[in-house]
Scaffold this motif. Structure first.
Motif, PDB file in Angstrom:
ATOM      1  N   ALA A  13      -5.886  -9.869  -6.330  1.00 21.60           N
ATOM      2  CA  ALA A  13      -4.725 -10.233  -7.154  1.00 21.60           C
ATOM      3  C   ALA A  13      -4.772  -9.533  -8.506  1.00 21.60           C
ATOM      4  CB  ALA A  13      -4.687 -11.746  -7.341  1.00 21.60           C
ATOM      5  N   ILE A  14      -5.939  -9.515  -9.109  1.00 17.81           N
ATOM      6  CA  ILE A  14      -6.072  -8.857 -10.425  1.00 17.81           C
ATOM      7  C   ILE A  14      -5.876  -7.354 -10.289  1.00 17.81           C
ATOM      8  CG2 ILE A  14      -7.716  -8.333 -12.275  1.00 17.81           C
ATOM      9  CD1 ILE A  14      -8.871 -11.117 -11.887  1.00 17.81           C
ATOM     10  N   ILE A  15      -6.447  -6.759  -9.227  1.00 19.51           N
ATOM     11  CA  ILE A  15      -6.276  -5.318  -9.018  1.00 19.51           C
ATOM     12  C   ILE A  15      -4.802  -4.994  -8.824  1.00 19.51           C
ATOM     13  CG2 ILE A  15      -6.813  -3.383  -7.481  1.00 19.51           C
ATOM     14  CD1 ILE A  15      -9.468  -4.773  -6.845  1.00 19.51           C
ATOM     15  N   ALA A  16      -4.128  -5.806  -8.009  1.00 20.46           N
ATOM     16  CA  ALA A  16      -2.691  -5.574  -7.772  1.00 20.46           C
ATOM     17  C   ALA A  16      -1.909  -5.650  -9.064  1.00 20.46           C
ATOM     18  CB  ALA A  16      -2.166  -6.594  -6.763  1.00 20.46           C
ATOM     19  N   ASP A  17      -2.237  -6.622  -9.901  1.00 24.34           N
ATOM     20  CA  ASP A  17      -1.525  -6.784 -11.170  1.00 24.34           C
ATOM     21  C   ASP A  17      -1.776  -5.607 -12.099  1.00 24.34           C
ATOM     22  OD1 ASP A  17      -0.008  -8.470 -13.135  1.00 24.34           O
ATOM     23  OD2 ASP A  17      -1.941  -8.375 -14.198  1.00 24.34           O
ATOM     24  N   GLN A  18      -3.033  -5.173 -12.209  1.00 25.55           N
ATOM     25  CA  GLN A  18      -3.367  -4.095 -13.146  1.00 25.55           C
ATOM     26  C   GLN A  18      -2.861  -2.737 -12.671  1.00 25.55           C
ATOM     27  OE1 GLN A  18      -7.541  -4.179 -14.151  1.00 25.55           O
ATOM     28  NE2 GLN A  18      -7.413  -6.217 -15.080  1.00 25.55           N
ATOM     29  N   LEU A  19      -2.735  -2.558 -11.350  1.00 27.60           N
ATOM     30  CA  LEU A  19      -2.240  -1.273 -10.827  1.00 27.60           C
ATOM     31  C   LEU A  19      -0.751  -1.318 -10.498  1.00 27.60           C
ATOM     32  CD1 LEU A  19      -5.145  -0.182  -8.421  1.00 27.60           C
ATOM     33  CD2 LEU A  19      -4.757   0.477 -10.797  1.00 27.60           C
ATOM     34  N   SER A  20      -0.126  -2.459 -10.759  1.00 27.87           N
ATOM     35  CA  SER A  20       1.316  -2.635 -10.491  1.00 27.87           C
ATOM     36  C   SER A  20       1.649  -2.329  -9.027  1.00 27.87           C
ATOM     37  CB  SER A  20       2.141  -1.731 -11.413  1.00 27.87           C
ATOM     38  OG  SER A  20       1.898  -2.039 -12.767  1.00 27.87           O
ATOM     39  N   ARG A  21       0.840  -2.889  -8.138  1.00 26.16           N
ATOM     40  CA  ARG A  21       1.054  -2.742  -6.701  1.00 26.16           C
ATOM     41  C   ARG A  21       1.112  -4.131  -6.067  1.00 26.16           C
ATOM     42  NH1 ARG A  21       1.631   1.668  -8.369  1.00 26.16           N
ATOM     43  NH2 ARG A  21       0.856   3.657  -7.536  1.00 26.16           N
ATOM     44  N   SER A  22       1.641  -4.215  -4.867  1.00 25.76           N
ATOM     45  CA  SER A  22       1.685  -5.498  -4.180  1.00 25.76           C
ATOM     46  C   SER A  22       0.288  -5.856  -3.666  1.00 25.76           C
ATOM     47  CB  SER A  22       2.647  -5.424  -2.986  1.00 25.76           C
ATOM     48  OG  SER A  22       2.110  -4.598  -1.971  1.00 25.76           O
ATOM     49  N   ARG A  23       0.059  -7.134  -3.459  1.00 23.72           N
ATOM     50  CA  ARG A  23      -1.243  -7.568  -2.941  1.00 23.72           C
ATOM     51  C   ARG A  23      -1.485  -6.995  -1.549  1.00 23.72           C
ATOM     52  NH1 ARG A  23      -3.054 -13.698  -3.926  1.00 23.72           N
ATOM     53  NH2 ARG A  23      -4.799 -12.777  -2.797  1.00 23.72           N
ATOM     54  N   ARG A  24      -0.421  -6.877  -0.738  1.00 20.92           N
ATOM     55  CA  ARG A  24      -0.575  -6.328   0.600  1.00 20.92           C
ATOM     56  C   ARG A  24      -1.066  -4.872   0.540  1.00 20.92           C
ATOM     57  NH1 ARG A  24       1.293  -7.621   5.599  1.00 20.92           N
ATOM     58  NH2 ARG A  24       0.815  -9.711   4.839  1.00 20.92           N
ATOM     59  N   THR A  25      -0.525  -4.124  -0.414  1.00 17.94           N
ATOM     60  CA  THR A  25      -0.973  -2.730  -0.574  1.00 17.94           C
ATOM     61  C   THR A  25      -2.447  -2.677  -0.938  1.00 17.94           C
ATOM     62  OG1 THR A  25       1.231  -2.004  -1.256  1.00 17.94           O
ATOM     63  CG2 THR A  25      -0.631  -0.605  -1.883  1.00 17.94           C
ATOM     64  N   ILE A  26      -2.864  -3.517  -1.870  1.00 18.19           N
ATOM     65  CA  ILE A  26      -4.274  -3.534  -2.283  1.00 18.19           C
ATOM     66  C   ILE A  26      -5.155  -3.988  -1.128  1.00 18.19           C
ATOM     67  CG2 ILE A  26      -5.931  -4.536  -3.877  1.00 18.19           C
ATOM     68  CD1 ILE A  26      -3.944  -2.482  -5.078  1.00 18.19           C
ATOM     69  N   GLU A  27      -4.696  -4.972  -0.355  1.00 20.20           N
ATOM     70  CA  GLU A  27      -5.471  -5.429   0.803  1.00 20.20           C
ATOM     71  C   GLU A  27      -5.667  -4.288   1.802  1.00 20.20           C
ATOM     72  OE1 GLU A  27      -3.270  -8.724   2.233  1.00 20.20           O
ATOM     73  OE2 GLU A  27      -3.927 -10.085   0.629  1.00 20.20           O
TER      74      GLU A  27
END
Length: 866
Positions: free
Chosen positions: A819-833
């Motif tokens: 969640a934090i990575i998604a927020d800091q990279l401005s990406r969706s959680r699904r993308t980060i997953e």
């Protein structure tokens, strides 16, 4: 209230509040004795408003520390009865698993880490390297003036990532701080500061002292003794007695001491602020005070006090006896019988926990008294101490002497099985020390003696070691023969360690000689090792099999095995094996002509602390060979250094590789002397020392060095080169993906077109030195200002991670959630997953924790700082 520590408290509160967001932190509270480390930590725990759960443990100043003492205490608090006492795995993996799943932030405290045992320091490394994935603030205190540069604590701390640890050095109090602590009826704040040096403990002792002192005390001892002088004789005697026992004293022990109304005595000492209540135990408020009180006793009184404690501990039920504490008091009481019995029991317990250093110390204590026991006990003590000391302390003359004493003692009572086993160990010890002749003599003696008796597991182990020695000296036929004999004995004795060892050696011996059946046996060795938790044998199987596959150029299977092996070694904290195997990964990249990546990986290995010469060897060789091919300045010096280390180790596998590289260096530099010296040494080796691949490489570079060759009987496509069929050979080298050797083969063909093609091949893999050498024998134009060429592979990631995946991995290693990575990279959680899933797959990791550990072991896989 705590005085003069506000800034430090704010720092700890800030670190604690950051744990849920960025992962765990290690806080190291350091300072000299009396500076107030324990009180500072106590105040922090009391005043913090951040929701948490805490657990506190202490290290004690015993002659031999309790193996995993503070870790076992923390486990008891956090896990309760859900932890076994028959091994260390629960204290490592289960504690990490528990904390990882905790929904609350945990504050774990270990006090007086300078007294920690080696196994607890191993746990600190294990736990510290995983902090980024744990919701833990781990606070450890230690006296920084009692640990030198080579102290094991400093070595342990150096392996924990800098981003995960914070040092809090507590300075002495100022005069104003002393004034805030209170007033004294006789001394001003300035005078108190001058007397105590601003140490909070000493200031508190002076402020608590109501003795009628007519002059300033010369030391804090005067103050403590003055406070004791006003107590009743019975209480003084009680305090002196318990001062002989460090650490916490459980009420079950204190109540067994021969004093009337022990509970009242403890209450009075607590009221006088000499003792401190810790649950159902008491302890001196400060170790300095305990030592001062203990120093009041005469040697005879001290011995009598130890006898009192020894009696009390021996009266405890076996299940709750603290073996290490009994050894401590038995030594103080000079009770030889109890010391010999319990030192061995304590050593066995320590070894079960993996605390081999402490096991050696327990046995070393008992060895001083073996003259008072029977021959068999003395022999067992010598061989057990030699094993534990050789494993954890050093392999020196004392260890060898203990094995020799064991041989002599077992001989006296006719135990040929034990004589043979100790001779086998003497062989191993001398081999570790590079004394090959002695090693061979002892293993032959061991086998001769063991073969006169009934077959045993000791016989099988001796056969397996004999097989390994033959393999390392490239005598593969003998290696296979002895490995088969070891396997026969292993089947009879049901000895899985010997089975894994022998299968490994036999498989390696076959595969290095081109017999593909060897891979089957190596994989069987790996399977047996995993099934029976033989971690070192598993690491050895990963290493030998991957090395064979690389030499045979089976790169796809080698790559898969390397990743699996590195992940296994990392997860099990087998650091030496981890970095040796990563060195083999550098070799794989080198053989794939990806020199930039190979060198980057090798450099990463060589910067790791505490690696032996042997474990650095693959990386050291690749650093030199890759540098030579790239034309790096100083690469020739690196190669000479690698050869020096290879000669020190004395194994042909390293000597042949570095000598062949010296021939290549001579060809690259057009220096016949460099090549000739190496060729002379290579010619002195027995032909059986060369694997088929090594022999082919040797003949190839010998041919290029224009040295005479009387045979073309070798592997393809090398035989085509020796036969002068350069164009066909170059095509064959290219077909197997070896642009570098294809280029050198084309350089031997007398045509401008072949030379141009060779130059393009050299440029494609960044072989600048070869391009320069080629121009000495061709009409090619000078090299442009961008000599390295595009070299696409060099720009690729070693694990094929995309730039975005590298960024995500770096954030994972820092403990950030999806969640934090998604927020800091401005990406969706699904993308980060999806990125995380891809990263885990490419790194052969089961979870985020393993990926974070890989990033710590291989920092070059993270994106470089901008």
């Amino acid at each position: 209230m705590i005085v003069g520590r506000n800034a430090e408290l704010e720092l700890l509160n800030g670190l604690l509040s950051s744990v849920p967001r960025t992962g765990g932190q290690l806080v190291l509270v350091c300072g000299e004795a009396g500076i107030g480390k324990s009180f500072f930590i106590e105040c922090f725990l009391q005043q913090t408003e951040f929701p948490h759960r805490s657990a506190i443990a202490w290290c004690d100043p015993l002659n031999t520390p309790r193996p995993l003492g503070p870790v076992r205490d923390l486990s008891a608090i956090l896990l309760g009865d859900d932890v076994r006492s028959d091994g260390s795995i629960d204290y490592f993996e289960k504690l990490v698993s528990f904390t990882q799943k905790s929904e609350q932030t945990l504050i774990l405290v270990i006090e007086d880490l300078h007294w920690a045992d080696q196994k607890s320091l191993d746990w600190l490394v294990f736990f510290g390297r995983r902090l980024s994935q744990l919701p833990v603030l781990l606070i450890c205190s230690y006296r920084d003036d009692e640990i030198g540069p080579s102290h094991e604590l400093r070595k342990a701390l150096s392996t924990i990532p800098a981003a995960r640890k914070t040092y809090v050095e507590l300075p002495p109090l100022s005069v104003d701080h002393v004034r805030q602590m209170g007033s004294h009826c006789r001394y001003s704040a300035a005078m108190l500061h001058e007397i105590t040096g601003g140490q909070p403990y000493f200031v508190a002792e002076l402020l608590n002292s109501d003795a009628d002192l007519t002059m300033l005390p010369q030391s804090i001892s005067d103050v403590i003794n003055a406070r004791l002088a006003v107590l009743s004789p019975q209480l003084q005697r009680f305090l002196e007695t318990i001062a002989c026992s460090p650490g916490e004293l459980p009420d079950t022990i204190v109540k067994r001491l021969p004093f009337e109304d022990v509970t009242t005595l403890c209450d009075r000492a607590i009221a006088q602020r000499i003792l401190l209540a810790v649950g159902k135990a008491v302890k001196f408020r400060h170790e300095v005070a305990r030592l001062i009180v203990a120093a009041r006793m005469t040697p005879g009184e001290l011995q009598q006090a130890h006898k009192m404690f020894l009696t009390a501990h021996l009266a405890q039920p076996d299940a709750v006896q603290e073996l290490d504490t009994i050894v401590f008091h038995a030594e103080g009481a000079q009770d030889t019988d109890v010391l010999l019995e319990y030192a061995q029991r304590a050593a066995s317990n320590a070894a079960t926990l993996g605390a081999h250093r402490e096991a050696a110390l327990f046995l070393g204590t008992a060895l001083e008294y073996v003259g008072d026991t029977d021959i068999q006990t003395a022999a067992e003590m010598n061989e057990r101490w030699a094993y534990e000391a050789g494993l954890s302390l050093r392999i020196d003359d004392d260890v060898i002497a203990a094995r020799e004493r064991a041989v002599s003692l077992w001989t006296q009572i006719g135990r040929s099985d034990r004589v043979g086993e100790n001779l086998r160990w003497l062989s191993r010890l001398h081999w570790y020390r590079g004394e090959a002749n002695r090693a061979e003599r002892y293993i032959l003696q061991a086998i001769k003696i063991l073969e006169t008796d009934t077959l045993s597991s000791e016989t099988g182990k001796a056969y397996a070691l004999r097989a390994q020695f033959f393999m390392l000296q490239e005598e593969m036929v003998e290696a296979v023969k002895w490995a088969k004999r070891a396997l026969e004995v292993a089947d009879i004795t049901n000895d899985f360690e010997t089975q894994a060892h022998a299968l490994n050696t036999m498989g390696s011996a076959k595969l290095f000689r081109g017999d593909l059946e060897g891979e089957v046996e190596l994989r069987r060795s790996l399977e047996v090792s995993h099934r029976h938790a033989l971690h070192e044998q598993a690491a050895r199987a990963y290493t030998n099999l991957s090395e064979c596959l690389i030499e045979l150029r089976v790169f796809d299977r080698a790559e898969t095995l390397l990743e699996e092996g590195i992940a296994f070694d990392t997860a099990n904290d087998l650091d030496a094996w981890t970095f040796y195997l990563i060195g083999r990964k550098a070799q794989l990249r080198f053989e794939q002509n990806r020199y930039d990546e190979a060198i980057e990986i090798a450099q990463g290995v060589l910067t790791q602390p505490n690696q032996t010469v042997l474990m650095q060897m693959p990386a050291r060789i690749i650093l030199a060979r890759g540098g030579i091919r790239r034309g790096d300045e100083g690469a020739d010096e690196s190669l000479f250094e690698a050869l020096s280390h290879a000669d020190q180790i004395g194994e042909p596998q390293y000597q042949l590789t570095t000598l062949i590289a010296h021939v290549e260096l001579g060809v690259l530099q057009g220096d016949p002397c460099i090549a000739a010296e190496a060729l002379n040494r290579l010619a002195a080796f027995d032909a059986a020392a060369f694997s088929p691949v090594k022999r082919a490489e040797y003949l190839f570079w010998r041919h290029l060095a224009e040295a005479p060759i009387d045979t073309t009987d070798t592997l393809e496509p090398y035989c085509l080169v020796l036969a002068g069929a350069y164009l066909e050979a170059a095509d064959a080298f290219e077909a197997r993906g070896d642009s570098y050797l294809a280029g050198w083969t084309l350089s031997q063909h007398a045509s401008d077109a072949s030379h141009a093609r060779a130059d393009a091949l050299f440029q494609s893999c960044g072989a600048l030195a070869a391009r320069r050498a080629l121009r000495q024998r061709s009409n090619l134009p000078s090299i442009s200002n961008n000599p390295r060429g595009p070299y696409r592979a060099a720009r690729e990631h070693p694990y094929d991670l995309t730039a975005k995946e590298q960024t995500v991995l770096a954030m994972m290693a820092d403990g950030k959630s999806n969640a934090i990575i998604a927020d800091q990279l401005s990406r969706s959680r699904r993308t980060i997953e999806n990125h995380v899933s891809s990263i885990l797959s490419k790194l052969s990791c089961k979870n985020r924790l393993e990926a974070a550990l890989r990033a710590q072991s291989e920092p070059w896989i993270l994106p470089k700082p901008a």
